[in-house]
Design an enzyme around this catalytic site. Structure first.
Site, PDB file in Angstrom:
ATOM      1  N   ASP B  29       0.850  -1.200   0.000  1.00 57.86           N
ATOM      2  CA  ASP B  29       0.000   0.000   0.000  1.00 57.86           C
ATOM      3  C   ASP B  29       0.883   1.245   0.000  1.00 57.86           C
ATOM      4  O   ASP B  29       1.696   1.444   0.905  1.00 57.86           O
ATOM      5  CB  ASP B  29      -0.921  -0.021   1.225  1.00 57.86           C
ATOM      6  N   SER B  80      -6.853   4.161  -1.280  1.00 55.21           N
ATOM      7  CA  SER B  80      -6.718   2.705  -1.342  1.00 55.21           C
ATOM      8  C   SER B  80      -8.038   2.026  -1.684  1.00 55.21           C
ATOM      9  O   SER B  80      -8.038   0.908  -2.202  1.00 55.21           O
ATOM     10  CB  SER B  80      -6.214   2.162  -0.007  1.00 55.21           C
ATOM     11  N   ASP B 132     -10.142  -3.029   6.355  1.00 50.77           N
ATOM     12  CA  ASP B 132      -9.593  -1.798   5.787  1.00 50.77           C
ATOM     13  C   ASP B 132      -9.741  -1.830   4.261  1.00 50.77           C
ATOM     14  O   ASP B 132      -9.980  -2.878   3.655  1.00 50.77           O
ATOM     15  CB  ASP B 132      -8.126  -1.664   6.202  1.00 50.77           C
ATOM     16  N   THR B 134      -8.126  -1.893   1.364  1.00 49.49           N
ATOM     17  CA  THR B 134      -7.566  -2.804   0.370  1.00 49.49           C
ATOM     18  C   THR B 134      -8.159  -4.210   0.473  1.00 49.49           C
ATOM     19  O   THR B 134      -8.719  -4.719  -0.512  1.00 49.49           O
ATOM     20  CB  THR B 134      -6.028  -2.826   0.466  1.00 49.49           C
ATOM     21  N   ARG B 145     -15.512   3.016   2.529  1.00 52.61           N
ATOM     22  CA  ARG B 145     -14.524   2.262   3.288  1.00 52.61           C
ATOM     23  C   ARG B 145     -14.704   2.380   4.793  1.00 52.61           C
ATOM     24  O   ARG B 145     -14.232   1.538   5.555  1.00 52.61           O
ATOM     25  CB  ARG B 145     -13.124   2.741   2.921  1.00 52.61           C
ATOM     26  N   GLU B 305      -1.738  -8.012   1.537  1.00 56.48           N
ATOM     27  CA  GLU B 305      -1.446  -6.580   1.588  1.00 56.48           C
ATOM     28  C   GLU B 305      -0.451  -6.242   2.686  1.00 56.48           C
ATOM     29  O   GLU B 305      -0.610  -6.630   3.839  1.00 56.48           O
ATOM     30  CB  GLU B 305      -2.725  -5.762   1.841  1.00 56.48           C
ATOM     31  N   ASP B 310       2.010   2.642   3.415  1.00 49.82           N
ATOM     32  CA  ASP B 310       1.140   3.820   3.341  1.00 49.82           C
ATOM     33  C   ASP B 310       0.950   4.493   4.699  1.00 49.82           C
ATOM     34  O   ASP B 310       1.180   5.690   4.852  1.00 49.82           O
ATOM     35  CB  ASP B 310      -0.220   3.373   2.778  1.00 49.82           C
ATOM     36  N   LYS B 311       0.556   3.709   5.679  1.00 52.14           N
ATOM     37  CA  LYS B 311       0.160   4.337   6.953  1.00 52.14           C
ATOM     38  C   LYS B 311       1.351   5.042   7.617  1.00 52.14           C
ATOM     39  O   LYS B 311       1.222   6.131   8.157  1.00 52.14           O
ATOM     40  CB  LYS B 311      -0.468   3.286   7.877  1.00 52.14           C
ATOM     41  N   HIS B 314       2.120   8.255   5.820  1.00 53.01           N
ATOM     42  CA  HIS B 314       1.194   9.288   6.317  1.00 53.01           C
ATOM     43  C   HIS B 314       1.730   9.912   7.614  1.00 53.01           C
ATOM     44  O   HIS B 314       1.632  11.117   7.810  1.00 53.01           O
ATOM     45  CB  HIS B 314      -0.187   8.686   6.606  1.00 53.01           C
ATOM     46  N   ASP B 352      -0.915   0.316  -4.808  1.00 54.38           N
ATOM     47  CA  ASP B 352      -2.229   0.866  -5.157  1.00 54.38           C
ATOM     48  C   ASP B 352      -2.155   2.334  -5.567  1.00 54.38           C
ATOM     49  O   ASP B 352      -2.942   2.786  -6.388  1.00 54.38           O
ATOM     50  CB  ASP B 352      -3.236   0.638  -4.029  1.00 54.38           C
ATOM     51  N   HIS B 353      -1.204   3.078  -5.006  1.00 59.48           N
ATOM     52  CA  HIS B 353      -1.078   4.509  -5.322  1.00 59.48           C
ATOM     53  C   HIS B 353       0.264   5.007  -4.814  1.00 59.48           C
ATOM     54  O   HIS B 353       0.924   4.329  -4.011  1.00 59.48           O
ATOM     55  CB  HIS B 353      -2.225   5.319  -4.684  1.00 59.48           C
ATOM     56  N   HIS B 401      -1.537  11.237  -0.429  1.00 63.10           N
ATOM     57  CA  HIS B 401      -1.085  10.332  -1.504  1.00 63.10           C
ATOM     58  C   HIS B 401      -0.629  11.168  -2.700  1.00 63.10           C
ATOM     59  O   HIS B 401      -0.916  12.355  -2.769  1.00 63.10           O
ATOM     60  CB  HIS B 401      -2.227   9.421  -1.975  1.00 63.10           C
TER      61      HIS B 401
END
Lengths: 437, 437
Positions: B29, B80, B132, B134, B145, B305, B310-311, B314, B352-353, B401
């Site tokens: 992610d 996501s 979550d 994904t 989501r 995943e 990602d997290k 962030h 995913d991004h 993102h």
């Protein structure tokens, strides 16, 4: 056109005997995946395809930089000088160096020197000064990218006002090769087209002969505008179409660039940059270079640089780098068509290093406006949406490079030659192997 | 072990008859090329190779997001939810949606539903809550989501305090499918392993039955710690190893993260995160999932995943995302080894991004210190250098993102199936085609 009447295998053998191999290497300066995504969104739409996207071979290239004082130590962000040197010589070096080694100041042989020694024709085309870091690394050796012309060879000169250059120790009076411009006019490269006239419109710091006179004595036809480029023929061409970097084709509406967020961002789109009027395009320069180099029966190597993807990203000017990538993409199409009619031509397209620009949400993912403290541009795209681009690596006058891997693309000739993951020095080896140097 | 005693061609035919095809899809992610370069520099050194780097197939994936109110309009940055939905269903949608269509709220069939209908075993593994975005997109359908468990199904609930959810219209009382957690316990997915216990340790908002009771009635063995994962067997497994996102394996020294530049940046390196103690690794969960799913003679599909790349980006926590990418890379090695002994297994790894983190110069390219106005981390790398990472997309609590293309990697089975450039919806088609669904 040659008409194949044999079996495929015979045809391959015949071609190998009849034709020499060529390499066309196109470098988008700073053209990382963010830059490509930004340009695609604007030029073709998010679901469209650039010419780059249609190339059959794609890999990822590690950009390796070493420390000047301790070359076994890695530095994680490159400049165009050391990264172009890696590609041109197969040897990694430190930032600022032009095909010279970190600490030891040796001059590893360039792919252009190897090609020339085997009788191939050689050329570089750039939208920057032809003395700028990327072309310079292919056709000269220097302690520093700042040693562009005679003027910089005097002791104590500053690099963009930032720090002192040490060019004089590379001067011809000290047994060195001289400025990058002097190395070009005295050197063996057949075709050199781009900007940078100001570095040549000077007398040599060594023998006081004017550099353009030296160029003519050394067999170059000197071209100074688009008419010259169209009309003047010659086996050796030195084209200098602007004083330094060539103007870019596009700008934001009324010159709009990214700016700090202060209330609502004002969206803009891209319009022609009038300063580009009268300039030859990257494609036109490339066409002239190919027509000239392809006359050589023993093959050729041409490096083409689209320089202002990097420079306009430094300046936070999205339309500048989108328009420059448009020039690159059109040039790639032209080159792929050339390679179709010259089937022993390896076409590689890559970048030298990553850059600051990032596509960010036009409004925050978490609700409300973007809150970037950098500069943000909100660009109206032709497909009817808005793309926000963030430039936030520096508070200063120019954005920084980044240390991301960069893409490499290849034509069908590159199949089996370019792995999915490689280093920039491997590009040197691939070209050297393909040209049997 | 099956011992090949035939010619290679016979072996291939025999395998095709004897074994069903499997797909293992691994999603990092937010794992864009910057994240991969950051992790490589720390884990293997700038010139080292991650397992990812050694995979033979590599392409670039366009991430397409559409506007909720006007689905013909593009949005240039995904979350996501919509990006996983593109991969899971082959249909692009708007941010926040879980395998449901923008504006029209239809439920396109997922690759997991297609696989189950053909008798394949199905599973998801995640280091996030299994509810979550994904994993949810692969095993549920939802308007948003945020509708993770019974608690969110009440009218007027907020999504992370930011805006009102509209989950109740998807509630079972209103003829909908219910919360994501309820869809999982009532659904057909065979193996679901990850975090998110808090969304299941509740009574249903519809019939007041406890979700874990529903899960057991529906044939799941419920696992709640690493011992359960090791000891409990079953054809259907629901493993919930933490209340929400699973803790990450690494943190910065004494919890150090990126921070605003205020004088000299203090460098730090990565150390174990004690909060991870007792947690199963991503590889252990994946191993259990594969052992369970591979019992099915008709083949399987597993989505794995690695969520906290990602997290932790962030949160501007470089050691968090480097450690998480380490978990992913080790899992990829395990999966590639599995695929060697199960040769009809297509392995795909993608993101995913894009994400905010960028490798920037440790000192400015233009002399002096970095002047980023974002948060910067200076990380001491094991190879003896310093890597500066810039997080500068938001002044707020969390980075944004980005809209960059993301990489896709494949094993040898992917050769000829994955082009150099594709869209996320094409990943759905590739998996569907390979599994003949």
């Amino acid at each position: 056109m040659f008409k194949p009447i044999f079996l495929a295998t015979s045809l391959v053998l015949l071609n190998a005997q009849a034709m020499a191999n060529n390499v066309i290497l196109i470098i988008g300066d700073g053209m990382d995946d963010q830059q490509i995504s930004i340009a695609r969104n604007y030029l073709q739409g998010a679901q469209g395809q650039l010419v780059l996207d249609k190339m059959p071979v794609r890999g990822s290239v590690k950009v390796i930089t070493v420390d000047e004082d301790n070359p076994s130590k890695k530095v994680y962000v490159a400049d165009s000088a050391n990264s172009a040197s890696s590609i041109a010589t197969g040897v990694n070096t430190s930032r600022g160096r032009i095909s010279s080694t970190a600490k030891t100041n040796q001059h590893p042989v360039t792919i252009m020197e190897l090609a020339k020694a085997k009788g191939l024709a050689t050329g570089v085309v750039s939208t920057a000064s032809v003395t700028d870091a990327t072309p310079a690394a292919f056709i000269s050796h220097s302690k520093h990218r700042g040693c562009e012309g005679p003027e910089q060879m005097e002791p104590g000169k500053l690099f963009y006002g930032m720090y002192k250059l040490d060019c004089d120790s590379d001067g011809r009076a000290n047994g060195g090769k001289g400025s990058i411009a002097e190395q070009i006019v005295m050197g063996s490269t057949d075709v050199v087209l781009g900007g940078g006239l100001k570095h040549f419109d000077q007398e040599s710091d060594y023998d006081s002969e004017h550099l353009l006179t030296k160029a003519r004595v050394n067999g170059f036809s000197v071209l100074q505008d688009a008419q010259d480029l169209e009309n003047i023929e010659g086996d050796r061409l030195l084209g200098l179409f602007s004083p330094s970097t060539m103007p870019v084709i596009w700008q934001g509406t009324k010159g709009a660039k990214a700016e700090k967020i202060n209330g609502d961002l004002k969206a803009f789109s891209c319009e022609p940059n009038l300063g580009f009027n009268g300039m030859p395009t990257l494609q036109t320069m490339t066409e002239k270079a190919l027509n000239t180099l392809a006359r050589n029966d023993d093959g050729f190597i041409l490096m083409v640089e689209s320089a202002s993807i990097d420079k306009q990203s430094h300046y936070r000017n999205p339309c500048g780098h989108i328009g420059e990538l448009k020039q690159l993409d059109e040039t790639v199409q032209f080159v792929l068509d050339f390679a179709k009619s010259h089937p022993d031509t390896l076409v590689l397209v890559t970048a030298d290093h990553g850059h600051a620009a990032q596509i960010v949400p036009a409004g925050s993912l978490f609700g409300g406006q973007s809150t970037s403290l950098g500069r943000v541009a909100l660009v109206d795209t032709p497909e009817g949406s808005q793309m926000a681009i963030n430039y936030a690596t520096s508070e200063g006058q120019a954005e920084e490079h980044t240390g991301v891997n960069v893409p490499i693309f290849g034509n069908d000739v590159a199949e089996g030659l370019v792995p999915s993951n490689l280093e920039q020095t491997d590009i040197f080896s691939i070209m050297k192997g393909y040209l049997d140097l």
